[in-house]
Design an enzyme around this catalytic site. Sequence first.
Site, PDB file in Angstrom:
ATOM      1  N   GLN A   1       0.778  -1.162   0.098  1.00 20.75           N
ATOM      2  CA  GLN A   1      -0.047  -0.004   0.226  1.00 20.75           C
ATOM      3  C   GLN A   1       0.619   1.228   0.132  1.00 20.75           C
ATOM      4  OE1 GLN A   1      -0.084  -2.487   2.464  1.00 20.75           O
ATOM      5  NE2 GLN A   1      -0.260  -1.501   4.479  1.00 20.75           N
TER       6      GLN A   1
ATOM      7  N   ASN B   1       9.861  -6.745   1.481  1.00 17.21           N
ATOM      8  CA  ASN B   1       9.591  -8.212   1.287  1.00 17.21           C
ATOM      9  C   ASN B   1       9.358  -8.455  -0.337  1.00 17.21           C
ATOM     10  OD1 ASN B   1       6.979  -7.526   1.087  1.00 17.21           O
ATOM     11  ND2 ASN B   1       6.484  -7.862   3.146  1.00 17.21           N
TER      12      ASN B   1
ATOM     13  N   GLN C   1      25.154 -12.386   7.279  1.00 21.85           N
ATOM     14  CA  GLN C   1      24.271 -12.072   6.214  1.00 21.85           C
ATOM     15  C   GLN C   1      23.071 -13.012   6.628  1.00 21.85           C
ATOM     16  OE1 GLN C   1      25.556  -9.935   4.351  1.00 21.85           O
ATOM     17  NE2 GLN C   1      23.754  -9.876   3.119  1.00 21.85           N
TER      18      GLN C   1
ATOM     19  N   HIS D   1      19.936 -11.597   8.549  1.00 22.71           N
ATOM     20  CA  HIS D   1      18.920 -10.648   7.946  1.00 22.71           C
ATOM     21  C   HIS D   1      17.421 -11.299   7.693  1.00 22.71           C
ATOM     22  CE1 HIS D   1      20.809  -7.161   6.305  1.00 22.71           C
ATOM     23  NE2 HIS D   1      21.983  -7.472   5.955  1.00 22.71           N
TER      24      HIS D   1
ATOM     25  N   GLU E   1      25.007 -10.584  -4.772  1.00 26.81           N
ATOM     26  CA  GLU E   1      25.075  -9.261  -4.203  1.00 26.81           C
ATOM     27  C   GLU E   1      26.176  -8.771  -3.494  1.00 26.81           C
ATOM     28  OE1 GLU E   1      21.902  -6.800  -1.068  1.00 26.81           O
ATOM     29  OE2 GLU E   1      22.207  -9.267  -1.106  1.00 26.81           O
ATOM     30  N   HIS E   2      26.724  -9.598  -2.383  1.00 25.87           N
ATOM     31  CA  HIS E   2      27.986  -9.158  -1.884  1.00 25.87           C
ATOM     32  C   HIS E   2      28.911 -10.404  -2.372  1.00 25.87           C
ATOM     33  CE1 HIS E   2      24.607  -7.612   0.654  1.00 25.87           C
ATOM     34  NE2 HIS E   2      25.314  -6.533   0.690  1.00 25.87           N
TER      35      HIS E   2
ATOM     36  N   ASP F   1      27.510  -2.493   4.518  1.00 24.22           N
ATOM     37  CA  ASP F   1      26.010  -2.430   5.114  1.00 24.22           C
ATOM     38  C   ASP F   1      25.909  -0.871   5.691  1.00 24.22           C
ATOM     39  OD1 ASP F   1      25.289  -4.590   4.164  1.00 24.22           O
ATOM     40  OD2 ASP F   1      25.524  -5.727   6.065  1.00 24.22           O
TER      41      ASP F   1
ATOM     42  N   GLU G   1      14.080   2.635 -44.995  1.00 20.66           N
ATOM     43  CA  GLU G   1      13.162   2.030 -44.167  1.00 20.66           C
ATOM     44  C   GLU G   1      11.810   2.370 -44.524  1.00 20.66           C
ATOM     45  OE1 GLU G   1      14.130   3.888 -40.159  1.00 20.66           O
ATOM     46  OE2 GLU G   1      15.781   2.489 -40.085  1.00 20.66           O
TER      47      GLU G   1
ATOM     48  N   HIS H   1       9.965  11.080 -43.511  1.00 23.51           N
ATOM     49  CA  HIS H   1      11.403  11.508 -42.792  1.00 23.51           C
ATOM     50  C   HIS H   1      12.223  11.963 -43.635  1.00 23.51           C
ATOM     51  CE1 HIS H   1       9.247   8.878 -39.806  1.00 23.51           C
ATOM     52  NE2 HIS H   1      10.177   9.055 -38.915  1.00 23.51           N
TER      53      HIS H   1
END
Length: 441
Positions: free
Chosen positions: A194, A218, A263, A266, A332-333, A366, A420, A425
Amino acid sequence: MLNIVDLRDQVDAEVDYTTMVPRAPFDVSAALDIVAPVCQDVATQGVEALQRLSEKFDHVVPQHFRVPAEALHRALEGLDPLVRQAYEIAIERRRVVAFQELGPQQVDVEVATGAVISQKMIPVNRVGLYVPGGRAPLASSVIHNVVPAQVAGVAQIAVTSPPQAEFGGLPHPNILAVCALLGVEEVYAVGGSQAVAMFAYGVDGLCRPVDMICGPGNIYVAAAKRYVQGRVGIDSEAGPTEIAIVADDSAIPSHVAADMVSQAEHDPMAGSVLITDSEELARKVDVVIAAQAAQARHSARIHEALKGEQSGIVLVRDMEQALAVADAYAAEHLEIHTRDADALAQRVTNAGAIFIGTWSPVSLGDYLAGSTHVLPTGGGAKHSSGLNVKSFLRAVHLIRYQQGATDAVAKDVIAFAESEDLPSHGNALRVRVEDPDGSRA
């Protein structure tokens, strides 16, 4: 404790390591059907929908969805001095690096006499930042999103974070305190999909629509960002966090283990992967991880993450295969704990951020290393960069051709247009050559 994947008998040229490395599924598409009606309710019913959804998902309805200014100041005044110092160091270092990321704001290229193409960098006008408030109040995410946006020149930055019943319907005080430190005054107590919808569609009398939404969340936040993409820009669809560590027998087992445990802290879906050519190191790390995880404050969460399919130890023949596996995983890391860590780091092609040597743990990035911690997950490092100043800038070309420069290429444009089957054009150039002052019109 950890799953073992043995790739030592695999031949690099014949296999796709992407399918062999540990990684849990993260199906954003499956969540779209859930978030779509939420987003539509916010778009059509505004504050009424926010009240109902806040009660349903956050179990508290804020007195004010927009956080009052006095609440921001009160949170800053109540901040622990040591924590404030850490926040200020993080802000200062990220800002220093961000200014270097900024680069030149305009480039002019003369492609021919009288023909100049300029590129101007224009900041996004209005950005909405989502900050999670569930298991961990990620005040660090405020810093790592807001600072580059400010350096880029974004005029309006709004922040939202879920309301917390224990704080009277306000977001976590640390999040509010960092907003106050950064001078962000538009802060909302709205969470989940939301909140994404509020930013994308706007809510009359409360929040105007933004041009870009950034920040982690999430799977429902990620799905909502996908749902509204196109109406607004988004940074990425962030999945569960992950670390991969490439290590040889020179690595310090307790350091490697600590970083994998950190890690896993988390989220139960977080991935911790060790890639090594040393069976002895693998055994030692596995033993130390078990001990460290057992003593950790969030032991249950850590055990779930480390025992999941997304975590494990990958055994390789040598560092050449380790590099191939790491590039396929596209972490990612990515940490490198080897004798030649600097040289190996230069050869990596796929990683969100690379942490070189045992004294450069992910935890530094981090919080206050100065680098970005908003990084691509789920293999996204193969095609995407971490969030930085340029993420908030749009490149716009300015085309300035004088008459002679246009005349010089008119016949080429006409030929190109005919090839084309777009003759009008070409005619746009022909009329300029044949009737330069418009006298024949």
